[in-house]
Write an enzyme that holds these catalytic residues in place. Structure first.
Site: not given
Length: 292
Positions: A173-174, A226, A77-78, A202, A223
């Site tokens: 994200h997060g 969190t 990922d990333h 996210g 994805n």
């Protein structure tokens, strides 16, 4: 069984459902998530990075994935650099996410095109990002910035040859500081223009109904990290591990991870989509995953 991610997302895209991409940070998480996938008869995508011992970590996913007939992909990922992508390919990932979303368009295309050629030559899949998915704690800015342009996305796919595309439509994200607002009209335009599996980063906190909806609009991979970590944290806080009850810590973490995975399969619509009959599943020793 580990498979190229393209196999999973192509089937999801054609079937009008999504597949959650979940964390693989430790053995408990890996085993619990695979057990959930077997129980739900769902395909599964694991997310990973090259932090720590990549060969060991990716090998651990392969070891447990090879014990079941559920199709499982392992996506780096990333990945921020050429070298990092190559490490992912060499250590057993079945997909790389080459994130060049903060580069100028031409540079993004040039780097991702080269990596797509390498990945495909190695028999694995590649995901990239156009537009930029920012951070939830800066949502007031990131939630409306650098959203994906449908026409540009169509050209980008043709120029790079990627297997799936992460798009920015208002997720982040997060944990969110604020309420996420997804641009469904933009997503529809992207899907109409591109015609390949799309990816949402996210997913955590973006709303169950929202995620279910995007998975009927061309999003084949969502994805979710969190939410998994938060569910585990809540379960630990709610538990009593005093004295000899401390032996219950790992089973508590296992159950929390498994339950969150099961929930994500239902949200994205992948439950029952593995096309594997329960009688065909390789035996997975779930008893050994929980402490006595």
């Amino acid at each position: 069984m580990l498979v190229p991610m393209k196999q999973i997302v192509d089937e999801a895209y054609a079937g009008g459902y999504g597949v959650p991409a979940l964390p693989s940070m430790n053995e408990i998480q890996i085993r619990a998530t695979i057990e959930a996938a077997v129980e739900a008869n769902s395909p599964l995508i694991f997310l990973t990075s090259n932090r720590g011992n990549a060969e060991f970590n990716h090998g651990l996913v392969k070891y447990f994935a090879d014990q079941v007939d559920i199709p499982i992909a392992l996506c780096l990922d990333h990945s921020p650099s050429f070298e990092d992508c190559i490490v992912g390919i060499r250590t057993g990932c079945t997909a790389i996410m080459a994130d060049r979303s903060q580069l100028p368009y031409e540079e993004n295309v040039a780097q991702v095109k080269l990596l797509a050629e390498i990945a495909h030559a190695a028999g694995i899949s590649i995901e990239a990002e156009l537009g930029h998915v920012g951070q939830g704690d800066n949502y007031a800015v990131d939630g409306i910035s650098a959203l994906t342009d449908p026409k540009e996305a169509k050209s980008y796919i043709a120029e790079t040859g990627v297997d799936c595309l992460a798009v920015a439509i208002g997720t982040a994200h997060g944990a969110y500081a604020g309420t996420p607002k997804l641009d469904f009209d933009r997503l529809q335009e992207i899907n109409d223009a591109c015609g390949i599996p799309l990816v949402i980063h996210g997913g955590s906190g973006s709303g169950d109904d929202n995620l279910h909806r995007v998975c009927t609009m061309g999003v084949a991979k969502v994805n979710i990290v969190t939410d998994v970590l938060a569910a585990t944290y809540r379960a630990i806080l709610a538990g009593d591990f005093s004295g000899n009850k401390g032996h219950g810590l790992y089973p508590t973490m296992f159950a929390a991870n498994k339950n969150e995975a099961l929930r994500s399969f239902d949200i994205t619509g992948s439950t029952g989509k593995a096309k594997i009959k329960s009688s065909d599943l390789v035996g997975f020793d779930t008893a050994s995953t929980q402490e006595k």
